[in-house]
Write an enzyme that holds these catalytic residues in place. Structure first.
Site, PDB file in Angstrom:
ATOM      1  N   HIS A 282       0.811  -1.211   0.000  1.00  0.00           N
ATOM      2  CA  HIS A 282       0.000   0.000   0.000  1.00  0.00           C
ATOM      3  C   HIS A 282       0.846   1.263   0.000  1.00  0.00           C
ATOM      4  CE1 HIS A 282      -3.788  -2.176   1.584  1.00  0.00           C
ATOM      5  NE2 HIS A 282      -3.847  -1.998   0.303  1.00  0.00           N
TER       6      HIS A 282
ATOM      7  N   ARG B 210      -8.346  -5.938 -10.850  1.00  0.00           N
ATOM      8  CA  ARG B 210      -8.198  -7.110  -9.986  1.00  0.00           C
ATOM      9  C   ARG B 210      -9.308  -7.100  -8.940  1.00  0.00           C
ATOM     10  NH1 ARG B 210      -3.095  -4.840 -10.827  1.00  0.00           N
ATOM     11  NH2 ARG B 210      -1.592  -6.232 -11.833  1.00  0.00           N
TER      12      ARG B 210
ATOM     13  N   ARG C 185     -11.342  -8.861 -13.841  1.00  0.00           N
ATOM     14  CA  ARG C 185     -10.894 -10.252 -13.741  1.00  0.00           C
ATOM     15  C   ARG C 185     -11.584 -10.927 -12.557  1.00  0.00           C
ATOM     16  NH1 ARG C 185      -4.615 -11.124 -12.946  1.00  0.00           N
ATOM     17  NH2 ARG C 185      -5.126 -10.483 -10.817  1.00  0.00           N
TER      18      ARG C 185
ATOM     19  N   ASP D 200       2.884 -14.183 -15.228  1.00  0.00           N
ATOM     20  CA  ASP D 200       2.741 -15.637 -15.111  1.00  0.00           C
ATOM     21  C   ASP D 200       3.224 -16.353 -16.366  1.00  0.00           C
ATOM     22  OD1 ASP D 200       1.941 -16.503 -12.599  1.00  0.00           O
ATOM     23  OD2 ASP D 200      -0.102 -15.804 -12.895  1.00  0.00           O
TER      24      ASP D 200
ATOM     25  N   ARG E 208       8.155 -16.316 -10.112  1.00  0.00           N
ATOM     26  CA  ARG E 208       8.277 -14.864 -10.170  1.00  0.00           C
ATOM     27  C   ARG E 208       8.549 -14.247  -8.809  1.00  0.00           C
ATOM     28  NH1 ARG E 208       1.981 -13.300 -11.488  1.00  0.00           N
ATOM     29  NH2 ARG E 208       1.178 -13.466  -9.358  1.00  0.00           N
TER      30      ARG E 208
ATOM     31  N   CYS F  35      -1.754  -7.116 -20.191  1.00  0.00           N
ATOM     32  CA  CYS F  35      -2.021  -6.394 -18.952  1.00  0.00           C
ATOM     33  C   CYS F  35      -0.971  -6.655 -17.881  1.00  0.00           C
ATOM     34  CB  CYS F  35      -3.403  -6.754 -18.407  1.00  0.00           C
ATOM     35  SG  CYS F  35      -3.582  -8.488 -17.953  1.00  0.00           S
TER      36      CYS F  35
END
Length: 534
Positions: free
Chosen positions: A182, A287, A323, A443, A453, A490
């Site tokens: 954040h 998201r 998504r 991914d 990752r 994206c």
């Protein structure tokens, strides 16, 4: 002259800062004087929580954008009696108020910190913030004050401390921290330089320091030569950003005139409050994991509907791609995900959603209802075989019929898929029912190169400009052009100006990027001539 020391980390927010190093105060020194009775200790804790809530309300009144959402999340947690009740039970069992509160919060924090995913670890900082603010109120300790123009050094930093400080001329250096946390998000939004992941080291208080976003480093006791290099890089950065801002509100076009769509990635509905809708062609990725990470448990239909509606209302008719929940793997959600030995190859994304239709159906209904407020597109994560897409479409159709049966207004959105698994990129024509494709470069890269990752030792492999990854991206782009199917990207690669030329060379004409990178990406695109591509 002291020898310069350089500590390498990750740039969470670009920029440069020079000034004295100021180290975080050790909050472990807070001392609480127990009351005479168990009841008095319980009341002292309740009073401290009330005081912390009042302070949080004050911060909300002065905040905007993402900060409001973060603080409202914290306020909801403070006002929920789950933590206070548990702590009061421990006080009744014989613990002091400070020990009881710390024990309850630390247990919750540990659950978030155990996640391998940066997004969920970021929530742990929120809980640490709550814990420490209540402890400060309980012990009568004032919040620490950071000198203006200083470079703040700590293991991590609480959102409330970040929001209460004027960072003009200063910056943030964290031994731990996360680029997706954040505070990192807030720092990028406000243009405050921040480096995270510097590792453990000791430094003298008020040491002269440079925070260099280009070098991804914190430099102590810099030499004259390092200072000169720093000043030059800072000037170039300032000129680049100033030039990029000229492109932010203009359509993206290459030097040869090819139009490129620039969409924006968001992780939280509050983010749109700071993004001019005229600067983008829509939302390429919203998201929904943030909703499923709430301390109050899995989100209900109304909570989700209002979150989706907020973004669609902002979009002014431009496409918004949401998504479905991408939980599992490295993104655990209490009451939803499973513990697995190989989470990246486990029950995650669409696999988890289809395995838990009672949870997935709630999200589907919220999406169907929200679709009437704009141009909604729904994207399914981690699709590997056509059967998963088919099953998801059947669920959407069933819930649409159910809503129609009771007279609830709704609309069927376009349903597309993420391209994250090589099986989709190799044979995209198998997924002919997908209305669109969106390439998740993070991914896809990790699966193509077999490099997790989240493993820092393999960072040298986690690059979307690897020829094998680019070849698969090109294959999907070619399929889209041939079949008239929309293809976008994206992942983080779309925000990386060093990779954009290679991405456009694959045939991509649509990128969804981080909000802070819109102007820079458009500026970079304007310099690319596709006619000169090999």
């Amino acid at each position: 002259m002291p020898t310069p020391l350089e500590f390498k980390g990750q740039t969470a927010s670009e920029g440069f800062a020079a000034g004295p190093l100021w180290m975080a105060r050790n909050e472990a020194k807070l001392s609480y004087q127990p009351k005479d009775t168990c009841e008095a200790d319980q009341q002292a804790l309740i009073d401290a929580i009330t005081q912390a809530s009042a302070r949080t309300t004050e911060l909300i009144a002065a905040a905007e954008g993402d900060a409001v959402d973060i603080l409202e999340f914290q306020l909801a947690m403070l006002e929920d009696d789950t933590f206070s009740s548990s702590a009061c039970d421990l006080i009744e069992a014989g613990l002091n108020a400070d020990v009881a509160w710390r024990e309850v919060l630390d247990a919750e924090i540990a659950g978030y910190e155990s996640s391998d995913d940066d997004y969920f670890r970021a929530r742990a900082v929120d809980l640490q913030d709550l814990r420490d603010r209540v402890l400060a109120a309980l012990t009568g300790t004032d919040m620490q004050t950071i000198p203006q123009g200083a470079i703040y050094l700590a293991d991590d930093i609480a959102p409330s401390l970040f929001l209460s400080h004027d960072w003009t001329g200063g910056g943030i250096a964290l031994r731990d921290g996360s680029v997706t946390g954040h505070v990192a998000m807030l720092a990028r939004q406000r243009g405050i330089p921040a480096i995270v992941g510097l590792g453990a080291f000791e430094s003298p208080e008020a040491a002269s320091a440079l925070l260099d976003g280009d070098r991804q480093s914190l430099i102590l006791a810099p030499s004259e030569d390092l200072i000169s290099q720093f000043k030059l890089a800072r000037q170039q950065f300032s000129e680049t950003r100033k030039n990029a801002e000229k492109f932010a509100d203009k359509p993206a076009r290459t030097a040869d005139g090819t139009a490129i769509r620039i969409l924006v990635n968001i992780a939280d509905p509050a983010e749109v409050e700071t993004i001019p809708v005229t600067h983008v062609d829509g939302v390429g990725l919203m998201r929904t994991e943030f909703l499923f990470a709430l301390a109050t448990g899995l989100p209900g239909e109304e909570v989700q509907y209002l979150a989706y509606k907020k973004v669609l209302d902002w979009s002014a008719g431009k496409p918004v791609t949401i998504r479905t929940v991408d939980a599992g793997g490295d993104k655990p959600v209490d009451g939803f995900t499973e513990t697995e030995t190989n989470p990246f190859l486990g029950v995650r994304g669409i696999r988890l959603a289809l395995k838990n239709p009672e949870i997935f159906r709630v999200q589907i209904r919220a999406l169907l209802r929200a679709a009437v407020h704009g141009q909604l597109k729904v994207m399914l994560p981690m699709v590997s075989v056509p059967q998963e897409l088919d099953e998801a479409i059947l669920l959407f159709e069933a819930e649409a019929a159910s809503l129609a049966g009771v007279g609830i207004v709704h609309r069927m959105p376009e349903i597309g898929i993420m391209v994250e698994v090589p099986s989709v990129a190799i044979l995209p024509d198998r997924f002919c029912r997908a209305a669109f494709f969106s390439i998740g470069s993070n991914d896809l890269t990790q699966y193509v190169l077999a490099a997790a990752r989240d493993n820092g030792q393999l960072a040298y492999l986690a690059k979307a400009d690897d020829p094998a990854v680019l070849a698969l991206i090109g294959k999907v782009a070619e399929y889209g052009a041939r079949q008239g199917v929309d293809v976008s990207l994206c992942g983080d690669a779309g925000s990386d100006t060093s990779v954009i030329e290679k991405l456009l060379a694959t045939g991509l004409t649509s990128l969804s990027v981080a909000a802070s990178r819109i102007g820079l990406v458009k500026s970079e695109i304007a310099q690319i001539d596709l006619r000169k591509m090999p």
